[in-house]
Design a protein around this motif. Structure first.
Motif, short mmCIF file in Angstrom:
data_model
loop_
_atom_site.label_atom_id
_atom_site.label_comp_id
_atom_site.label_asym_id
_atom_site.label_seq_id
_atom_site.Cartn_x
_atom_site.Cartn_y
_atom_site.Cartn_z
N ASN A 96 0.98 -1.14 0.04
CA ASN A 96 0.08 -0.10 -0.07
C ASN A 96 0.75 1.23 0.13
O ASN A 96 1.93 1.35 0.60
CB ASN A 96 -0.94 0.02 1.20
CG ASN A 96 -1.82 -1.14 1.23
OD1 ASN A 96 -2.10 -1.81 0.43
ND2 ASN A 96 -2.43 -1.39 2.44
N GLY A 97 0.30 2.23 -0.84
CA GLY A 97 1.23 3.57 -0.54
C GLY A 97 2.33 3.28 -1.75
O GLY A 97 3.11 4.30 -1.46
N ARG A 98 2.46 2.44 -2.37
CA ARG A 98 3.49 2.20 -3.40
C ARG A 98 3.45 3.43 -4.38
O ARG A 98 4.49 3.78 -5.12
CB ARG A 98 3.49 0.92 -4.00
CG ARG A 98 2.26 0.64 -4.99
CD ARG A 98 2.23 -0.59 -5.42
NE ARG A 98 0.88 -0.97 -6.10
CZ ARG A 98 -0.12 -1.31 -5.60
NH1 ARG A 98 -0.11 -1.62 -4.40
NH2 ARG A 98 -1.27 -1.65 -6.47
N GLY B 91 -0.87 -2.72 6.19
CA GLY B 91 -2.01 -2.28 6.91
C GLY B 91 -2.19 -0.80 6.94
O GLY B 91 -1.74 -0.16 6.01
N GLU B 92 -2.95 -0.17 7.61
CA GLU B 92 -3.06 1.17 8.03
C GLU B 92 -2.63 1.69 9.21
O GLU B 92 -2.83 1.04 10.20
CB GLU B 92 -4.76 1.21 7.80
CG GLU B 92 -5.45 2.40 6.78
CD GLU B 92 -6.55 2.77 7.29
OE1 GLU B 92 -6.83 4.13 7.14
OE2 GLU B 92 -7.47 2.23 7.83
N ALA C 111 -2.62 -0.31 11.97
CA ALA C 111 -3.72 -1.02 12.59
C ALA C 111 -4.51 -1.61 11.45
O ALA C 111 -4.59 -1.51 10.22
CB ALA C 111 -4.61 -0.08 13.30
N GLY C 112 -5.55 -2.15 11.85
CA GLY C 112 -6.51 -2.92 11.01
C GLY C 112 -6.14 -4.21 10.39
O GLY C 112 -5.14 -4.56 10.59
N GLN C 113 -7.03 -4.90 9.33
CA GLN C 113 -6.80 -6.01 8.88
C GLN C 113 -5.72 -5.74 7.87
O GLN C 113 -5.53 -5.05 7.21
CB GLN C 113 -8.28 -6.47 8.24
CG GLN C 113 -7.86 -7.78 7.41
CD GLN C 113 -7.77 -9.13 8.49
OE1 GLN C 113 -8.38 -8.97 9.49
NE2 GLN C 113 -7.00 -9.88 8.03
N SER D 40 -10.36 6.51 4.44
CA SER D 40 -10.56 5.57 5.44
C SER D 40 -10.70 6.36 6.80
O SER D 40 -10.45 7.58 6.94
CB SER D 40 -9.22 4.52 5.58
OG SER D 40 -8.21 5.13 6.10
N PRO D 41 -11.26 5.73 7.82
CA PRO D 41 -11.43 6.35 9.22
C PRO D 41 -10.11 6.90 9.69
O PRO D 41 -10.26 8.14 10.25
CB PRO D 41 -11.98 5.04 10.07
CG PRO D 41 -12.97 4.36 9.14
CD PRO D 41 -11.91 4.25 7.94
#
Length: 327
Positions: A6-8, A53-54, A63-65, A208-209
């Motif tokens: 993520n964030g790539r 993750g986040e 955090a998170g899945q 996202s939250p």
């Protein structure tokens, strides 16, 4: 060079500031075979694993899945012995990749045990708005300034670039200078000029939250002299806790903004949360879709305002950005 996780996209932008002669390839599970082909045919390889993750904006962990890691683990197994690894130390799953291979690795992050650590993060104020932090590597410390960019995602992207630059033989001063031209991606906590001499914090690409809580915190901390306006759209894909999640985010608005615009059916719960904290009803404006919100916002905007625009891509918050940005 292969960048995964993520964030790539932002990491690729930052790394691309270092050297125009390197080939950077973004990879996900759908393009695993293409990446393996590159591994077999490249003279030298650097694999950058960002995060899965986040992240909690105010903590040094994710955090998170967690997403499926199988394809990154498969890539690591395919690395030639002379390859190098760049890993996000703050994501435990990514960090543990180091234990699965003999390939040399550099880890970056906020954690004190990261090889390349970010410290002393603060937001610069008007007229030179942006994010300052320090790079710490092997007892060397160099400052970095990211102009008009905010949020941990950009710091992580810069840290990944520092690690890659070190592998390429650049010194920290050279890397810091190169990062001055890093501009980030549209819609990712990027400050842009708006009409009526207002400023826009554009975070319209996704939401996202946790990321929205971070964006509200940044809205609170950036000082421009005018009002703060939060324009928040629905967050899609958060399961059964839609009312509770949106309401909890709304409770953060009072400390961050003077006015609240909501976009979407779920976003009305932002307003409920804000009112629970004493946010005035006459400072809240709710709309079902982005076009309506844009027209009302244009009438309300004043010189010196700082406007945060955030929400899931499905809400087309980018329409608001396009209509109030300075051409």
């Amino acid at each position: 060079m292969i960048v995964a996780g993520n964030g790539r996209e932002t990491a690729v932008r930052a790394i691309g500031r270092l050297d125009k002669d390197i080939l950077i390839y973004q990879v996900d599970a759908a393009h695993l075979n293409d990446a393996k082909f590159l591994l077999k045919n490249a003279k030298s390889v650097i694999l950058v694993a960002t995060h899965m993750g986040e992240y909690e904006f105010d903590k040094e962990f994710f955090a998170g899945q967690k997403s499926d890691m199988v394809f990154i683990e498969d890539l690591v197994k395919s690395l030639p012995a002379q390859a190098r690894l760049v890993l996000n130390f703050d994501d435990e799953i990514i960090r543990n990749i180091k234990n699965q291979t003999s390939v040399r690795a550099l880890a970056f992050g906020f954690g004190v045990r990261a090889d390349i650590q970010a410290t002393d993060v603060f937001l610069t104020q008007s007229p030179n708005l942006g994010t300052n932090f320090k790079i710490n590597y092997e007892k060397n410390i160099v400052p970095v300034w990211l102009k008009n960019l905010f949020g941990k995602e950009h710091i992580y992207a810069a840290l990944a670039a520092v690690a890659v630059g070190e592998i390429l033989g650049l010194n920290l001063v050279e890397i810091s200078a190169a990062l001055k031209s890093y501009q980030g991606l549209p819609g990712r906590m990027k400050l842009i000029e708006g009409i009526k001499n207002a400023l826009i914090l554009d975070d319209s690409e996704s939401a996202s939250p946790l990321s929205m809580v971070e964006s509200l915190d940044i809205l609170k901390r950036v000082e421009v002299g005018g009002r703060k306006i939060a324009v928040l759209g629905d967050i899609i894909g958060i399961g059964q806790y839609v009312p509770e999640t949106h309401e909890a985010i709304g409770e953060k608005v009072k400390a961050s903004a003077d006015l609240l615009f909501t976009v979407g059916l779920r976003a009305k719960f932002y307003a409920e949360g804000a009112k629970k904290q004493g946010f005035a009803q006459d400072k809240i404006f709710s709309f079902n879709e982005a076009g309506e919100a844009s027209l009302a916002l244009q009438k309300e905007m004043k010189e010196g305002d700082l406007i945060l625009i955030d929400g899931s891509r499905e809400l087309q918050m980018i329409r608001i950005v396009d209509e109030i940005r300075k051409i």
